[in-house]
Motif scaffolding. Structure first.
Motif, PDB file in Angstrom:
ATOM      1  N   THR A  29      13.521  -3.203  -0.802  1.00  0.00           N
ATOM      2  CA  THR A  29      12.262  -2.552  -1.173  1.00  0.00           C
ATOM      3  C   THR A  29      11.190  -2.651  -0.101  1.00  0.00           C
ATOM      4  N   ASP A  30      11.528  -3.193   1.051  1.00  0.00           N
ATOM      5  CA  ASP A  30      10.544  -3.276   2.129  1.00  0.00           C
ATOM      6  C   ASP A  30      10.578  -1.969   2.920  1.00  0.00           C
TER       7      ASP A  30
ATOM      8  N   SER B 142      -2.472   3.627  -1.291  1.00  0.00           N
ATOM      9  CA  SER B 142      -3.647   4.347  -0.817  1.00  0.00           C
ATOM     10  C   SER B 142      -3.185   5.389   0.188  1.00  0.00           C
ATOM     11  N   PHE B 143      -4.061   6.372   0.443  1.00  0.00           N
ATOM     12  CA  PHE B 143      -3.653   7.433   1.364  1.00  0.00           C
ATOM     13  C   PHE B 143      -3.637   6.917   2.805  1.00  0.00           C
TER      14      PHE B 143
ATOM     15  N   GLY C 128       6.590   6.338  -6.628  1.00  0.00           N
ATOM     16  CA  GLY C 128       6.011   7.201  -5.602  1.00  0.00           C
ATOM     17  C   GLY C 128       4.832   8.009  -6.110  1.00  0.00           C
ATOM     18  N   PRO C 129       4.101   8.654  -5.198  1.00  0.00           N
ATOM     19  CA  PRO C 129       2.876   9.370  -5.564  1.00  0.00           C
ATOM     20  C   PRO C 129       3.097  10.538  -6.526  1.00  0.00           C
TER      21      PRO C 129
ATOM     22  N   GLU D  66       0.809  -1.226   0.000  1.00  0.00           N
ATOM     23  CA  GLU D  66       0.000   0.000   0.000  1.00  0.00           C
ATOM     24  C   GLU D  66       0.839   1.272   0.000  1.00  0.00           C
ATOM     25  N   ILE D  67       2.156   1.124   0.153  1.00  0.00           N
ATOM     26  CA  ILE D  67       2.989   2.330   0.270  1.00  0.00           C
ATOM     27  C   ILE D  67       3.272   2.935  -1.094  1.00  0.00           C
ATOM     28  N   LEU D  68       3.768   2.108  -2.005  1.00  0.00           N
ATOM     29  CA  LEU D  68       4.154   2.608  -3.321  1.00  0.00           C
ATOM     30  C   LEU D  68       3.406   1.849  -4.409  1.00  0.00           C
ATOM     31  N   GLY D  69       3.520   2.365  -5.619  1.00  0.00           N
ATOM     32  CA  GLY D  69       2.979   1.657  -6.770  1.00  0.00           C
ATOM     33  C   GLY D  69       1.503   1.912  -6.988  1.00  0.00           C
TER      34      GLY D  69
END
Lengths: 281, 303
Positions: free
Chosen positions: A243-244, A49-50, B141-142, A42-45
């Motif tokens: 990447t973690d 999500s927010f 990233g965003p 959920e962090i990247l890609g």
């Protein structure tokens, strides 16, 4: 529309804008804190999500263990030792030196004042290599000494700030104490030092967080993992994690908490320190 | 009797202004000699030597300096540093001034707003933020996601020689807080009657800004400019962590170059020479700014 409603609308728009823009400014921080509770995906890609769909604390428990044989407990302890001692040294030495330069008329005062200003403007990076060579020849690399001892030898930024403060104290106080039989040493400990209070708090807050955040010092002098500080450890931790990113975000968030706490309690002093010396006063 | 006389002279000696002055200034004097003067002298000496830690230094005259000016990586590092400073410093100062003006409106929340806008400066120099920044502007990233959504598929900050410096400049500009506070305290000192008089004369907001705000703030602009120039020239942590100087040395700023030469390649003498070149350039630039400041900085004659 009456003038009053027009004014109210204008006010509301102003606050809306300031808050919205403030949110954009804080977005990186918010992103980091929320990220520290998210699952990896959920962090990247594309699935990012927010808010985290589920608030996980695994990142913290996993991160705290560190990448090598030491946990972040060791790194926090190291950072605390260095930051506390460096701050103590800065306060002791800078109060002394600022008193001499601001209040005592001794031969060479102007000269040393000029040296102090020059040191303040000299970027540390220029001295990075020769200082390293000196500490290395003394066998001090790998210890906390190069990060702490220099702070006991005066820190120009704070000396300058305290000088401005001392100059604002009425000289009559010194004179009255002198007439009452105080010598110049007692005037320092009994008159100047207590009155320097606010300036000392400012110094403590700023120097603590500067030392806490310092990266170049530990990068040069603390090669062994057992001696790493938090700010340095999260860098090597991030490199080891690949990447973690969750645990890295978690430890980054933790590393900023002491700075935030200081800011929360002392933000007035911090802001005073920032403007000290820049504006005529 | 004799003893007592000597005792009083010692006491007298200790209470002389010269003694007291040097006793209290001693930490700085020792520190200045040991941590500034001697290192400067050493650095100057080594810049004429071939030197590695553990081996004796070998005098090679001007070879380091000649080598530097033939070293395309060094020349490139000068170029990108100057680029960074020319774009980054004005951006940060304009930003700081605009926010400072935005927050002059006296409301109950003013203190809170200032605190919020100061937070980036508080933490912006930390490793934590640098690591987060790297992901924020990274290819997954965003921010890149938003840019790609606007049609620039395949866009990537850190893979591009042209764009890699943008996240670094933004990270620097983001830490506008201290400049903002300094501007804010300057703005507070401008007498209100100046603006009132200008309003009566029919001046608009823009004219007031150009003819009142800017000239009144000019000493503070100079101060902020000098401070930001010095720190801009020496930018290190962010570049070391976020881009490692890459890609293709596009963000290898001088302090990073010096660090790499000295510690990664163990060419200490060469690195010392590079730091002297940098120091001279910085001194020249700040000197020029200072000299020209006489034409655009206005001091009030209060005294």
């Amino acid at each position: 529309m009456s003038v009053k409603t027009k004014k109210t609308i204008k006010n509301v728009l102003y606050h809306l804008f300031v808050v919205a823009f403030g949110f954009i400014m804080l977005y990186p921080v918010i992103w980091m804190v929320l990220g520290s509770f998210k699952a990896k995906s959920e962090i990247l890609g594309n699935n990012a999500s927010f808010f985290p769909s589920e608030w996980l604390i695994e990142n913290y428990t996993k991160g705290w263990k560190g990448a090598g044989e030491y946990t972040f407990g060791t790194f926090f302890k190291n950072s605390l030792i260095i930051s506390c001692l460096a701050t103590l040294g800065t306060v002791i030495s800078s109060t002394m030196v600022s008193y001499a330069l601001a209040r005592i008329k001794f031969v060479g005062r102007k000269f040393w004042f000029t040296c102090m200003i020059m040191t303040m403007l000299l970027p540390g990076q220029v001295l990075m290599i020769p200082q390293y060579i000196i500490w290395n020849s003394l066998g001090m690399t790998g210890t906390f000494v190069p990060l702490i001892l220099p702070k006991f030898l005066g820190y120009p930024f704070f000396i300058y700030m305290m000088m401005q403060f001392i100059k604002g104290l009425p000289k009559e106080l010194d004179e009255a104490a002198y007439i009452d039989g105080c010598n110049k040493y007692q005037i320092f400990t009994k008159i100047v030092l207590p009155l320097l209070g606010p300036s000392i708090i400012t110094t403590i807050v700023i120097q603590f967080y500067w030392t806490w955040d310092d990266y170049m010092g530990p990068l040069l002098y603390l090669t062994k993992p057992a001696k790493h500080t938090v700010s340095f450890a999260i860098k090597s931790f991030a490199d080891a994690q690949g990447t973690d990113f969750g645990p890295m975000f978690a430890m980054s968030t933790l590393s900023l908490i002491p700075v935030f706490i200081l800011f929360l309690f002392f933000n007035r002093y911090l802001m005073d320190g920032v403007t000290a010396g820049s504006v005529k006063g | 009797m004799e003893k007592q006389k000597r005792k009083t002279t010692l006491k007298e000696f200790m209470n002389r202004d010269n003694t007291v002055g040097y006793v209290f200034a001693a930490p700085f004097i020792i520190g200045f000699c040991a941590l500034t003067l001697v290192p400067m002298a050493l650095s100057l000496f080594y810049s004429f030597c071939s030197y590695q830690v553990g081996k004796p230094a070998e005098w090679i005259g001007l070879s380091n300096f000649i080598g530097l000016f033939r070293d395309s990586t060094f020349l490139n590092s000068l170029k990108v540093t100057i680029q960074y400073v020319i774009i980054g410093v004005p951006l940060k100062l304009v930003f700081a001034l605009l926010i400072a003006m935005l927050l002059t409106k006296p409301t109950k929340a003013q203190g809170l707003y200032r605190a919020i806008y100061y937070i980036p400066s508080l933490i912006g120099g930390s490793v934590a933020v640098a690591l987060v920044w790297k992901q924020l502007f990274g290819s997954r990233g965003p921010i890149v996601k938003a840019i790609k959504a606007m049609g620039a598929t395949g866009f990537n900050f850190f893979g591009s020689d042209t764009w890699a410096f943008v996240p670094l400049v933004l990270c620097n500009a983001w830490q506008f807080g201290s400049s903002m506070l300094i501007f804010a305290s300057g703005l507070k000192q401008i007498p209100k009657d100046y603006y009132e008089a200008a309003s009566i004369d029919g001046a608009g907001a823009w004219k007031k800004f150009c003819y009142i705000t800017l000239p009144s703030l000019s000493p503070i602009i100079l101060f902020n400019l000098l401070m930001q120039l010095i720190s801009g020239f020496m930018t290190f942590t962010q570049a070391q962590i976020i881009t490692q100087g890459g890609p293709n040395h596009a963000t290898e700023y001088v302090s990073l170059y010096i660090f790499n030469q000295g510690f990664a390649y163990a060419r200490m003498g060469y690195a010392c020479a590079a730091s002297w070149v940098m120091l001279i350039i910085m001194a020249a630039v700040t000197g020029v700014v200072f000299k020209t400041s006489k034409t655009w900085v206005f001091y009030e004659n209060e005294d």
